[in-house]
Design a protein around this motif. Structure first.
Motif, PDB file in Angstrom:
ATOM      1  N   THR A   1      33.972 -22.268  -3.628  1.00  0.00           N
ATOM      2  CA  THR A   1      32.693 -22.889  -3.284  1.00  0.00           C
ATOM      3  C   THR A   1      31.589 -22.544  -4.290  1.00  0.00           C
ATOM      4  O   THR A   1      30.502 -23.129  -4.230  1.00  0.00           O
ATOM      5  CB  THR A   1      32.230 -22.484  -1.875  1.00  0.00           C
ATOM      6  OG1 THR A   1      32.050 -21.071  -1.805  1.00  0.00           O
ATOM      7  CG2 THR A   1      33.237 -22.923  -0.832  1.00  0.00           C
TER       8      THR A   1
ATOM      9  N   MET B   1      34.178 -21.279   2.292  1.00  0.00           N
ATOM     10  CA  MET B   1      33.506 -22.462   2.831  1.00  0.00           C
ATOM     11  C   MET B   1      32.240 -22.057   3.585  1.00  0.00           C
ATOM     12  O   MET B   1      31.450 -21.286   3.062  1.00  0.00           O
ATOM     13  CB  MET B   1      34.462 -23.306   3.681  1.00  0.00           C
ATOM     14  CG  MET B   1      35.652 -23.848   2.889  1.00  0.00           C
ATOM     15  SD  MET B   1      35.228 -24.809   1.394  1.00  0.00           S
ATOM     16  CE  MET B   1      34.466 -26.246   2.112  1.00  0.00           C
TER      17      MET B   1
ATOM     18  N   ARG C   1      31.600 -23.513  -7.116  1.00  0.00           N
ATOM     19  CA  ARG C   1      31.489 -24.718  -7.945  1.00  0.00           C
ATOM     20  C   ARG C   1      30.795 -25.865  -7.222  1.00  0.00           C
ATOM     21  O   ARG C   1      30.619 -26.941  -7.781  1.00  0.00           O
ATOM     22  CB  ARG C   1      32.882 -25.137  -8.424  1.00  0.00           C
ATOM     23  CG  ARG C   1      33.515 -24.106  -9.352  1.00  0.00           C
ATOM     24  CD  ARG C   1      34.849 -24.549  -9.916  1.00  0.00           C
ATOM     25  NE  ARG C   1      35.938 -24.400  -8.953  1.00  0.00           N
ATOM     26  CZ  ARG C   1      36.589 -23.248  -8.723  1.00  0.00           C
ATOM     27  NH1 ARG C   1      36.235 -22.153  -9.382  1.00  0.00           N
ATOM     28  NH2 ARG C   1      37.573 -23.185  -7.861  1.00  0.00           N
ATOM     29  N   PHE C   2      30.425 -25.652  -5.946  1.00  0.00           N
ATOM     30  CA  PHE C   2      29.699 -26.674  -5.201  1.00  0.00           C
ATOM     31  C   PHE C   2      28.211 -26.611  -5.550  1.00  0.00           C
ATOM     32  O   PHE C   2      27.626 -25.533  -5.632  1.00  0.00           O
ATOM     33  CB  PHE C   2      29.847 -26.468  -3.693  1.00  0.00           C
ATOM     34  CG  PHE C   2      31.247 -26.666  -3.159  1.00  0.00           C
ATOM     35  CD1 PHE C   2      32.303 -27.011  -3.991  1.00  0.00           C
ATOM     36  CD2 PHE C   2      31.516 -26.493  -1.814  1.00  0.00           C
ATOM     37  CE1 PHE C   2      33.592 -27.183  -3.494  1.00  0.00           C
ATOM     38  CE2 PHE C   2      32.791 -26.662  -1.302  1.00  0.00           C
ATOM     39  CZ  PHE C   2      33.828 -27.004  -2.151  1.00  0.00           C
TER      40      PHE C   2
ATOM     41  N   TYR D   1      25.059 -24.172  -2.462  1.00  0.00           N
ATOM     42  CA  TYR D   1      25.967 -24.010  -1.322  1.00  0.00           C
ATOM     43  C   TYR D   1      26.369 -22.544  -1.177  1.00  0.00           C
ATOM     44  O   TYR D   1      26.337 -21.980  -0.083  1.00  0.00           O
ATOM     45  CB  TYR D   1      27.195 -24.896  -1.535  1.00  0.00           C
ATOM     46  CG  TYR D   1      28.162 -24.983  -0.372  1.00  0.00           C
ATOM     47  CD1 TYR D   1      28.212 -26.136   0.415  1.00  0.00           C
ATOM     48  CD2 TYR D   1      29.039 -23.949  -0.066  1.00  0.00           C
ATOM     49  CE1 TYR D   1      29.106 -26.241   1.476  1.00  0.00           C
ATOM     50  CE2 TYR D   1      29.928 -24.033   0.986  1.00  0.00           C
ATOM     51  CZ  TYR D   1      29.957 -25.180   1.760  1.00  0.00           C
ATOM     52  OH  TYR D   1      30.838 -25.273   2.811  1.00  0.00           O
TER      53      TYR D   1
END
Length: 403
Positions: free
Chosen positions: A44, A16, A46-47, A62
């Motif tokens: 993350t 994160m 895939r963010f 991200y």
């Protein structure tokens, strides 16, 4: 040029924002940060956002922003062989950082006590929503937390908003980023102690605690007055004028924390008599008449553009334009300070821009050296450095311990 932290090895088990931001700060200044990811990669990755022409989707903005300058090792820590890899890495590491819930690493068999028995000088840092029982019990210890939770409980939302009845979240993820910054400081303090004594230690930062410390003004205001502070819009409860004001083409901020700045401001405004007016002479007077004070300043700023206000105030009064991201990209200050840097984005034909480190040093400037890693990009290099042979590495990959 080596960074100030060159020679420090950091094992990064974070995900994160809070944990990765902490280890990013260390990596930006030369620490070797080995990011341990699940075999399938950090979730993350895939963010978004993603560049329009990126068909590979190794990671989005991200992940790129807080994982630059790091190495990636994919390991399944639920398998005994994966745990053995982490233990071998920890034997030669200076620092380990994780931000799981309390007890997760212990259940995996790689908690602080286990790793410290292998490496007594290890600094083990944790960032959790509500801390770790090792440093102090909390009734909330098992609760998950993210930025918005920390902002709400720590008091940031309670003093942010347009009026007393409308608390608001702060735009940037301060509930993650400020605890992350505190953790980076704690890591360097503990590492200094380990260098002197040979003794490592466990340290943690609770996100809740971090935001309480960020909102220190609310704490002493309540203690001194007995009244909890509330959102007060874009002005300040103690200083006046000190806030945001309208312009013809946007908004600016003007701050007069000292009476001398007020004198300069009203002189520029063409109303020098207000400097000696008993209603506005001192900060206490202006606070007592805050609505009138703000209106006086607004009546001047709303007739001018941001550029005209800046030209009028120059270096005489603290002021600043309310910038959008587009304004920031065009600002000559940030270009001169090299605060926006371009990096490669795998899968895209064009580079992308991310924010660099604001911590500048003359001998070891630090900064962005390389893009974020692909998942497992450095598996062979890292494992070979730990003594694994090529055949060992191939066996680990075949059995699914690494990717």
């Amino acid at each position: 040029m080596p960074g100030a932290l060159t020679g420090i090895r950091v094992i990064d088990l974070t995900q994160m924002l809070a944990g990765p931001y902490c280890t990013m700060m260390l990596a930006d200044h030369g620490a070797e940060v080995i990011k341990i990811e699940p075999v399938e990669g950090d979730p993350t990755r895939r963010f978004g956002p993603f560049p329009e022409d990126d068909t590979e989707r190794h990671f989005g903005g991200y992940f790129q922003g807080t994982n630059r300058n790091k190495l990636s090792l994919t390991v399944d820590l639920k398998k005994p062989e994966g745990r053995d890899i982490l233990i071998r890495l920890a034997r030669d590491a200076d620092v380990l950082v994780e931000n799981f819930r309390a007890g997760v690493m212990d259940r995996l068999g790689v908690g602080y006590e286990t790793l410290a028995s292998e490496n007594p000088r290890l600094v083990y840092a944790a960032i959790r929503g509500f801390g770790d029982p090792r440093t102090g019990e909390s009734p909330y210890v098992d609760r998950p937390a993210f930025d918005v939770v920390a902002q709400a409980m720590g008091g940031a939302m309670g003093i942010t908003g347009p009026d007393a009845a409308t608390p608001m979240k702060v735009g940037p993820g301060i509930g993650d980023i400020f605890p992350a910054t505190l953790a980076a400081f704690g890591i360097l303090a503990a590492h200094r102690y380990a260098m002197v004594t040979g003794q490592g230690q466990f340290l943690d930062v609770a996100m809740y605690d971090g935001i309480v410390s960020l909102c220190e003004r609310a704490v002493y205001q309540y203690s001194y007055t007995g009244r909890p502070p509330v959102p007060e819009g874009n002005q300040h409860p103690i200083l006046c004028p000190f806030g945001m004001f309208p312009a013809l083409d946007g908004r600016v901020t003007i701050a007069c924390p000292r009476d001398s700045f007020w004198t300069e401001l009203v002189t520029v405004m063409g109303r020098p008599e207000l400097a000696s007016d008993p209603r506005f002479r001192t900060n206490a007077d202006r606070l007592q008449n805050s609505a009138q004070t703000v209106e006086i300043v607004e009546s001047w700023t709303r007739q001018l553009t941001k550029a005209q206000i800046g030209q009028a105030l120059g270096v005489r009064v603290p002021y600043g334009e309310v910038n959008t991201a587009a304004d920031i990209f065009a600002d000559p200050h940030l270009k001169a300070r090299e605060m926006l840097v371009e990096v490669e984005h795998p899968g895209s034909a064009r580079p992308v821009t991310i924010a660099s480190t604001p911590i500048r040093m003359t001998a070891t400037p630090g900064g962005v050296v390389q893009r974020a890693p692909l998942a497992g990009e450095h598996n062979d290099r890292i494992l070979a450095g730990c003594g694994f042979s090529a055949s060992n590495i191939a066996q680990l990959r075949e059995s699914g311990v690494i990717s």
